[in-house]
Design an enzyme around this catalytic site. Structure first.
Site, PDB file in Angstrom:
ATOM      1  N   GLY A 260       0.885  -1.248  -0.206  1.00  0.00           N
ATOM      2  CA  GLY A 260      -0.126   0.044   0.094  1.00  0.00           C
ATOM      3  C   GLY A 260       0.891   1.057  -0.123  1.00  0.00           C
ATOM      4  O   GLY A 260       2.174   1.086   0.097  1.00  0.00           O
TER       5      GLY A 260
ATOM      6  N   GLY B  12       0.936   5.368   1.427  1.00  0.00           N
ATOM      7  CA  GLY B  12       0.529   6.350   2.348  1.00  0.00           C
ATOM      8  C   GLY B  12       1.243   7.660   2.273  1.00  0.00           C
ATOM      9  O   GLY B  12       1.916   7.897   1.302  1.00  0.00           O
TER      10      GLY B  12
ATOM     11  N   MET C   9       3.514   8.978   3.792  1.00  0.00           N
ATOM     12  CA  MET C   9       5.041   8.937   4.257  1.00  0.00           C
ATOM     13  C   MET C   9       5.638   8.243   3.029  1.00  0.00           C
ATOM     14  O   MET C   9       6.938   8.502   3.041  1.00  0.00           O
ATOM     15  CB  MET C   9       5.179   8.225   5.369  1.00  0.00           C
ATOM     16  CG  MET C   9       4.743   8.861   6.681  1.00  0.00           C
ATOM     17  SD  MET C   9       5.360  10.076   7.261  1.00  0.00           S
ATOM     18  CE  MET C   9       7.067   9.099   7.787  1.00  0.00           C
TER      19      MET C   9
ATOM     20  N   VAL D 189       4.686   0.950   1.059  1.00  0.00           N
ATOM     21  CA  VAL D 189       4.892  -0.119   2.149  1.00  0.00           C
ATOM     22  C   VAL D 189       5.040  -1.320   1.050  1.00  0.00           C
ATOM     23  O   VAL D 189       4.108  -1.831   0.375  1.00  0.00           O
ATOM     24  CB  VAL D 189       3.862  -0.506   3.093  1.00  0.00           C
ATOM     25  CG1 VAL D 189       4.220  -1.637   4.006  1.00  0.00           C
ATOM     26  CG2 VAL D 189       3.856   0.911   4.073  1.00  0.00           C
TER      27      VAL D 189
ATOM     28  N   LYS E  13       8.955  -0.363   4.598  1.00  0.00           N
ATOM     29  CA  LYS E  13       8.211   1.212   4.435  1.00  0.00           C
ATOM     30  C   LYS E  13       9.512   1.733   4.008  1.00  0.00           C
ATOM     31  O   LYS E  13      10.356   1.966   4.636  1.00  0.00           O
ATOM     32  CB  LYS E  13       7.471   1.855   5.802  1.00  0.00           C
ATOM     33  CG  LYS E  13       6.950   2.958   5.256  1.00  0.00           C
ATOM     34  CD  LYS E  13       6.482   3.737   6.550  1.00  0.00           C
ATOM     35  CE  LYS E  13       4.753   3.559   6.588  1.00  0.00           C
ATOM     36  NZ  LYS E  13       4.051   4.385   7.339  1.00  0.00           N
TER      37      LYS E  13
ATOM     38  N   ASP F  94      -0.659   9.715  15.554  1.00  0.00           N
ATOM     39  CA  ASP F  94      -1.212   9.461  14.330  1.00  0.00           C
ATOM     40  C   ASP F  94      -2.210   8.469  14.662  1.00  0.00           C
ATOM     41  O   ASP F  94      -2.336   7.532  13.577  1.00  0.00           O
ATOM     42  CB  ASP F  94      -0.414   9.431  13.098  1.00  0.00           C
ATOM     43  CG  ASP F  94      -1.189   9.591  11.834  1.00  0.00           C
ATOM     44  OD1 ASP F  94      -2.533  10.226  11.749  1.00  0.00           O
ATOM     45  OD2 ASP F  94      -0.652   9.121  10.758  1.00  0.00           O
TER      46      ASP F  94
END
Ligand code: ATP
Ligand code: MG
Length: 424
Positions: free
Chosen positions: A18, A20, A22, A25, A40, A137
């Protein structure tokens, strides 16, 4: 790094799990021990220039801190690596889905399920806070529901972009719905910020409501809380849980539960309050109905059913039933008779608690059961099976509990039909 690399350090990259704000991953393989890992990698644009260097330093420092937190409710960080100019973080690979997916499926969580999920998050937070790590978060996309029914918090200690950074960098702005008032205002955050976010998740699971942008800028938290707690679903939340949600979401950080641990302990207390502490078998129910019928006539079965739903203890059951009779002498008499019958239940329950074996369901059957349940209930299914197995004494009660989580009666029956075959 734009295209998918074949290797990062010693890890073989298999696929993208996936993306995100940042970074990306990947699913990777540690060839030394033949173990799957999640890796990541930071978006390259976040690492450019002086601000980027500063960000990478923070990323490394916080990931190192997070790697010290070992807890069954935290996604473990194994390693912090560098491949050429690329910094990456190697984590435990979690098979499961995000809590956000369960929310997207419009699953209606029961209070008990919310308490179970939120307690797991709080246990993770208590462990991390004890090490001085603030998550910052906490949101449903960072809560993973594992295939074996566990709840794990991801992205611990990973340096966070604030929404200002993200806007500046032109990447997607993460949802600020779960951000505490102090972090929205750009003020210093403490562990109480995480506690606020847990409150916001809890409120959403219970009511389906999430604070939206029009209430965030400028912050109208009180208005949002009043609306959601007084909506259809909000009004059904038990008073103690409502109070706890409101407290966790206090605008003033110092009014929230002091620590994740104390918040967790308050929830645990509620879950024991909610737990039915006795089982009333068919034979005992029949005895109770015949005693009760002598006083109230044909409505006795209905009164008993209602009392069994309300009573948490055998004493409470006796009290509720005795109150069905107006005449005080008769009420006393009934109380005495009911107490005699329920005393036997307490005894046989204690006895069976000590000697009974809870339902044993091997891993293969659990997996099959999950395959049957998932089409009906989606990502929450493993959690429900795990919870069900903690309490069920036999297959029937396990299946009945799971079936009761399916709202649609026809689907619930369909599930029962299919699932029963697994235990034939
Ligand atoms: P944010 O960047 O704001 O944290 P996010 O949580 O959606 O947003 P990532 O943390 O980058 O983004 O995760 C991207 C995807 O990778 C998500 O779908 C997440 O479920 C998955 N993922 C992250 N960590 C793991 C892990 N340890 N095991 C399996 N999947 C993971
Ligand atoms: Mg994440």
């Amino acid at each position: 790094m734009t295209s998918q690399p074949d290797m990062l350090g010693k890890y073989h990259i298999q696929t993208v799990l996936g993306k995100g704000a940042m970074g990306i991953v990947y699913l990777g393989l540690d060839p030394d021990i033949d173990r799957k890992v999640a890796i990541k990698v930071l978006h390259p644009h976040l690492c450019e220039g002086e601000a980027g260097q500063d960000f990478v330093r923070r990323f490394r420092r916080e990931a190192q801190a997070a790697a010290r937190s070992f807890h069954s409710n935290i996604v473990t960080v194994f390693e912090l690596g560098k491949h050429g100019n690329t910094d990456f973080i190697v984590m435990e690979y979690v098979e499961g889905e995000e809590l956000q997916d369960a929310i997207n499926c419009n699953y209606r969580f029961s209070e008990d399920e919310v308490i179970f999920i939120v307690s797991s998050i709080l246990k993770a937070l208590a462990a991390a806070h004890a090490q001085g790590i603030i998550h910052r978060d906490i949101k449903p996309a960072n809560i993973l529901l594992t295939d074996d029914g566990n709840v794990k918090v991801a992205d611990f200690g990973v340096a966070k972009l604030n929404s200002f950074d993200q806007t500046m960098q032109g990447s997607a702005v993460g949802t600020p719905s779960y951000m505490s008032p102090e972090s929205l205002k750009g003020q210093a955050v403490t562990h109480l910020t995480d506690i606020y976010s847990v409150g916001a998740i809890m409120l959403q699971l219970l009511t389906g409501e999430r604070i939206k942008a029009d209430k965030l800028y400028p912050l109208k938290l009180a208005e949002f809380m009043t609306e959601s707690l007084n909506g259809d679903r909000g009004l059904k939340i038990s008073p103690k849980l409502r109070a706890l949600v409101s407290q966790a979401m206090s605008e003033d950080a110092n009014s929230r539960p002091e620590t994740a641990l104390s918040f967790y302990q308050q929830l645990e207390k509620l879950s024991t309050d909610n737990a039915v502490s006795f089982q009333c078998d068919d034979e005992t129910q029949q005895k109770l109905v015949s005693v009760l019928a002598a006083y109230v006539g044909p409505i006795a079965p209905m009164l008993l059913k209602n009392a069994l739903l309300k009573a948490k203890t055998t004493e409470a059951l006796a009290n509720i039933l005795s109150q069905s009779v107006d005449d005080s002498e008769e009420s006393e008499e009934l109380l005495e008779q009911v107490q005699k019958i329920v005393k036997k239940i307490s005894f046989s329950n204690d006895h069976s608690m000590n000697n009974s074996q809870l339902l044993i369901c091997d891993a293969a059957t659990q997996e099959k059961l999950l395959a049957v349940l998932r089409p009906f209930l989606g990502p929450i299914s493993p959690v429900l099976i795990k919870k069900g197995l903690l309490h069920a004494r036999d297959h029937q009660s396990l299946l009945a509990t799971l079936a009761s989580a399916i709202n649609d009666d026809k689907e619930s029956q369909e599930f029962l039909l299919e699932a029963r075959q697994l235990f034939c």
